[in-house]
Design an enzyme around this catalytic site. Structure first.
Site, mmCIF file in Angstrom:
data_model
loop_
_atom_site.group_PDB
_atom_site.id
_atom_site.type_symbol
_atom_site.label_atom_id
_atom_site.label_comp_id
_atom_site.label_asym_id
_atom_site.label_seq_id
_atom_site.Cartn_x
_atom_site.Cartn_y
_atom_site.Cartn_z
ATOM 1 N N GLY A 137 0.788 -1.221 0.000
ATOM 2 C CA GLY A 137 0.000 0.000 0.000
ATOM 3 C C GLY A 137 0.820 1.270 0.000
ATOM 4 N N HIS A 138 0.116 2.387 0.027
ATOM 5 C CA HIS A 138 0.736 3.715 0.002
ATOM 6 C C HIS A 138 0.179 4.520 1.178
ATOM 7 C CE1 HIS A 138 1.976 7.698 -1.355
ATOM 8 N NE2 HIS A 138 2.689 7.122 -2.314
ATOM 9 N N PRO A 139 1.025 5.257 1.882
ATOM 10 C CA PRO A 139 0.529 5.992 3.048
ATOM 11 C C PRO A 139 -0.367 7.171 2.710
ATOM 12 C CG PRO A 139 2.828 6.540 2.634
ATOM 13 C CD PRO A 139 2.479 5.409 1.718
ATOM 14 N N ASP A 140 -0.356 7.631 1.456
ATOM 15 C CA ASP A 140 -1.074 8.862 1.116
ATOM 16 C C ASP A 140 -2.219 8.682 0.136
ATOM 17 O OD1 ASP A 140 0.652 10.389 2.753
ATOM 18 O OD2 ASP A 140 2.161 10.421 1.161
ATOM 19 N N ARG A 162 -9.569 3.975 5.783
ATOM 20 C CA ARG A 162 -8.887 2.992 4.946
ATOM 21 C C ARG A 162 -9.386 1.574 5.207
ATOM 22 N NH1 ARG A 162 -3.543 2.723 2.758
ATOM 23 N NH2 ARG A 162 -3.031 4.694 3.792
#
Length: 372
Positions: free
Chosen positions: A231-234, A286
């Site tokens: 995944g991506h934090p943003d 999320r």
């Protein structure tokens, strides 16, 4: 030896390289057309020759990967005669690079200041583990050690995973790349000044640079990095999901793409849900959205989902192993796997093309002392 061609034809590089970072820099220069003279000791040469089982003659595959296109010259740098021979070569060279153990070049009198004082046009590249300054500058190091020390391995994997080494040698190969970039910068500067200079690069600095976005968030926003596996934090959703028959990635990098995703999955209600109204809202929720996506996507094979998402313009891709990746028509069209001239094996070429042509691997790695 094939005639030198390529953008760096006419450039001479001396490489005192061992195993990976230094030899990778030398291989880049060789593929781009430079003449690369690999200096090796008489007793076995580069340790990389024995890094793994014998592959081509007595040398390992890893040695072939990082030493293709070079010449090999045997010198005893511990002897005055050997060092004088090195100086004779340096007088004709544009670039000298090494990743010898810290302190060795100083002890031999062939460190950057000494070499550049005698050969003012020489561009000298020193590749080390921990850098040229600081209390740890004399420590040796290898890829996993520097991934650990730099913090890189701490940001790899999922939330509950321990620190995990990244599969590729990012610090070693990245350091080789920075050395080439630095050397080419000084080669350009030399046209104006007539003088060379010294480039210092290290695995530690490379590791820190690859983690720059995480470091900058920590330093400026007091935001420790979170681990998301794929995944991506943003961005949300921006990670891997399991279809009925295998995993694939969806990358929704803006709200317009999220709208297309909702349409492709026949989930118009998500657009009206305030929890998912914008990326920042989705970041706050999320877990809820990822749960709903997993429930939806597990119902059908990934080929069906990928076809629907691609038609809608949503970035996505199956997660391949290496064998599957190499089977892809797109990968084959790029021509990165090249037959090494005069051999029965292939190697992966440089990931760039110049005027539409990928630099060609010119020959296999040299045998010890093979200077022609």
């Amino acid at each position: 030896m094939p005639t030198q061609t390529g953008p760096l034809a006419g450039v001479r590089v001396i490489e005192l390289g061992q195993v990976l970072a230094g030899p990778f820099a030398g291989a880049i220069f060789a593929d781009l057309g430079a003449e690369v003279l690999k200096i090796e000791r008489e007793e076995g040469g580069d340790d990389g020759r024995r890094m793994g089982v014998a592959f081509h003659g007595e040398d390992s595959l890893i040695f072939q990967v990082f030493n293709r296109g070079k010449k090999s010259i045997v010198l005893d740098l511990k002897s005055p005669a050997g060092r004088e021979q090195l100086h004779e070569l340096a007088a004709t060279a544009d670039i000298l690079l090494h990743n010898l153990r810290p302190g060795v070049t100083e002890a031999l009198g062939i460190d950057g200041p000494a070499m550049c004082a005698r050969h003012e046009k020489l561009i000298y590249c020193a590749l080390s583990a921990f850098g040229s300054t600081g209390p740890e500058r004399l420590r040796p190091g290898y890829e996993p050690l520097l991934q650990a020390y730099s913090g890189l391995s701490s940001i790899n994997g999922g939330p509950d995973d321990p620190p995990i080494r990244m599969g590729a040698s990012l610090c070693d190969q990245g350091t080789g790349m920075w050395a080439v970039i630095g050397a080419l910068s000084l080669l350009h500067r030399r046209r104006e000044t007539g003088r060379g200079g010294i480039i210092d690069v290290s695995l530690l600095e490379t590791g820190l640079s690859w983690a720059a976005s995480k470091i900058d968030a920590l330093m400026n926003q007091n935001q420790p990095p979170q681990k998301h596996r794929s995944g991506h934090p943003d961005f949300v959703p921006y990670e891997a999901f399991d279809a009925a028959d295998g995993p694939f990635l969806i990358c929704v990098g803006n709200d317009r793409l999220f709208a297309k995703l909702c349409a492709a999955l026949d989930r118009p209600g998500w657009l009206q849900d305030p929890r998912y109204a914008g990326n920042r809202a989705r970041l706050q929720h999320r877990e809820a959205l990822v749960t709903e996506l997993n429930q939806t996507l597990s119902a059908k094979p990934r080929a069906i989902w990928i076809a629907a998402l691609e038609q809608a313009g949503v970035p996505c891709a199956p997660i391949h192993n290496l064998a599957e990746a190499l089977e892809q028509e797109q990968v084959q069209a790029l021509g990165m796997i090249q037959q090494v001239p005069g051999t029965d094996f292939t190697l992966t070429a440089l990931p760039l093309s110049i005027d539409g042509v990928r630099p060609q691997i010119r020959r296999a790695a040299p045998k010890l002392g093979e200077a022609e």
